[in-house]
Design a protein around this motif. Structure first.
Motif, mmCIF file in Angstrom:
data_model
loop_
_atom_site.group_PDB
_atom_site.id
_atom_site.type_symbol
_atom_site.label_atom_id
_atom_site.label_comp_id
_atom_site.label_asym_id
_atom_site.label_seq_id
_atom_site.Cartn_x
_atom_site.Cartn_y
_atom_site.Cartn_z
ATOM 1 N N PHE A 168 0.911 -1.572 0.047
ATOM 2 C CA PHE A 168 -0.256 0.040 0.153
ATOM 3 C C PHE A 168 1.218 1.584 0.000
ATOM 4 O O PHE A 168 1.571 1.585 0.662
ATOM 5 C CB PHE A 168 -0.718 -0.011 0.947
ATOM 6 C CG PHE A 168 -1.977 -1.670 1.451
ATOM 7 C CD1 PHE A 168 -2.497 -1.701 0.822
ATOM 8 C CD2 PHE A 168 -1.312 -2.369 2.086
ATOM 9 C CE1 PHE A 168 -3.582 -2.584 0.535
ATOM 10 C CE2 PHE A 168 -1.982 -3.362 2.575
ATOM 11 C CZ PHE A 168 -3.440 -3.610 1.638
ATOM 12 N N ALA A 223 1.989 -5.778 1.860
ATOM 13 C CA ALA A 223 1.048 -6.298 2.764
ATOM 14 C C ALA A 223 0.652 -7.518 3.301
ATOM 15 O O ALA A 223 0.130 -7.676 4.103
ATOM 16 C CB ALA A 223 -0.106 -5.979 1.231
ATOM 17 N N LEU A 267 -2.528 4.627 4.761
ATOM 18 C CA LEU A 267 -2.418 3.313 4.649
ATOM 19 C C LEU A 267 -3.144 2.300 5.731
ATOM 20 O O LEU A 267 -3.226 1.009 4.852
ATOM 21 C CB LEU A 267 -0.871 3.018 4.648
ATOM 22 C CG LEU A 267 -0.070 4.006 3.935
ATOM 23 C CD1 LEU A 267 1.313 3.352 3.997
ATOM 24 C CD2 LEU A 267 -0.314 3.454 2.698
ATOM 25 N N MET A 287 -6.084 1.484 4.279
ATOM 26 C CA MET A 287 -6.188 0.597 2.830
ATOM 27 C C MET A 287 -6.202 -0.423 3.104
ATOM 28 O O MET A 287 -6.551 -1.260 2.432
ATOM 29 C CB MET A 287 -5.264 1.160 1.946
ATOM 30 C CG MET A 287 -4.709 2.891 1.182
ATOM 31 S SD MET A 287 -3.285 3.325 0.097
ATOM 32 C CE MET A 287 -3.509 4.858 -0.066
ATOM 33 N N ALA A 288 -5.848 -1.323 3.901
ATOM 34 C CA ALA A 288 -5.311 -2.340 4.277
ATOM 35 C C ALA A 288 -6.615 -2.792 5.032
ATOM 36 O O ALA A 288 -6.650 -3.865 5.715
ATOM 37 C CB ALA A 288 -4.072 -3.417 5.365
#
Lengths: 191, 191
Positions: A92, A111, A139, A142-143
């Motif tokens: 990411f 990731a 970030l 995003m995960a």
């Protein structure tokens, strides 16, 4: 945190109104005894928050984050700064502008070392304009993981990062809060 | 160090013949328990060498170096990678080529945190072509300080760094030595 405040008054150097240099105990040189006390302080504050991982941004956040991870017996994940040509599809990535140098860089989270079940505690040395910290939060999101807490060594409450982070309701614990500073004086907020 | 060797066999990933990825416990994710054991191991080996400071190179060396510094109750000094435009006249600078990315960068040691009386222990994660480590040695010498020891987590003895460093008579302690490796097998040197 009284110990950190005293250390800033004794060894910190203010440049202009925005930059506080703490090179002798946090950045270029690190005091492991102070870092151990900081780790214990964060571990105590965040002990009941269901944290599964500590996350930090290279490189000045690594020392306090490692001591916190050690104290809480949790893995430490490091977000890396790297140029775009090293991008890996499994990572990411988000873009951040450095507060000190004004340079843009890509902040990267692998990731492989985070999952959507993680509740992370983000640790960093400074909260100033909030660029690095809000990048780190992006970030984690995003995960599809959860930001369960934020631990900061030194927060400058008069800069935009304070408002950006507190207005979103995050559980932020800043060990030292600076209300204003210049080359003659640093004014702390009593905690 | 048996614990590190087992961890490499279980979680390490070899790419080609030169790159060993240890992202899950040293680089992107750090295991604080392993780092604490590594710190104790280096502290035990170097305890009688008159070390005054631990030095490392950002950022993957910081975790094992901090744990070593903590165990030996000594300050940790971090050499920073930075572009030339941030140079400061009070810093020592040398140029280094990254083993992994092949990019050149400036490695920087702040003159404020080292003196000619210092006997330093340099800690880093890998010894491969020796570029970063010999750069670190050059910086310590520019400061007229003494390299009293070198602690490496993983040494690839078949790459040029081994010869560069051992031929100069430094006291090097590598926790794990790899004689050869490919994607099917890693062969260690028994220690």
């Amino acid at each position: 945190m009284q110990e950190l405040r005293e250390r800033i008054l004794r060894e910190g150097k203010v440049i202009g109104n925005d930059i506080l240099k703490v090179d002798s105990f946090i950045n270029y040189q690190v005091d492991p005894v102070l870092m151990s006390h900081i780790g214990k302080e964060f571990a105590e504050y965040f002990k009941d928050k269901g944290i599964t991982k500590i996350i930090t941004i290279e490189s000045s956040g690594i020392a306090p984050a490692l001591m916190t991870a050690s104290e809480m017996n949790l893995p430490l994940v490091i977000m890396k700064k790297q140029p775009a040509r090293e991008l890996n599809e499994k990572n990411f990535i988000t873009q951040v502008t450095s507060f000190t140098s004004r340079k843009q860089y890509d902040l990267c989270l692998s990731a492989d070392v985070i999952s959507e079940d993680d509740h992370v505690l983000i640790i960093d040395d400074f909260l100033a304009d909030g660029e690095a910290l809000t990048g780190a939060i992006r970030l984690v999101r995003m995960a599809h993981a959860t930001v369960a807490g934020i631990g900061i060594l030194i927060e400058k409450t008069y800069l935009p990062g304070h408002e950006k982070v507190y207005s979103h309701g995050f559980d932020v614990y800043s060990l030292v809060k600076i209300k204003e500073m210049d080359e003659l004086q640093i004014t702390f907020i009593d905690q």
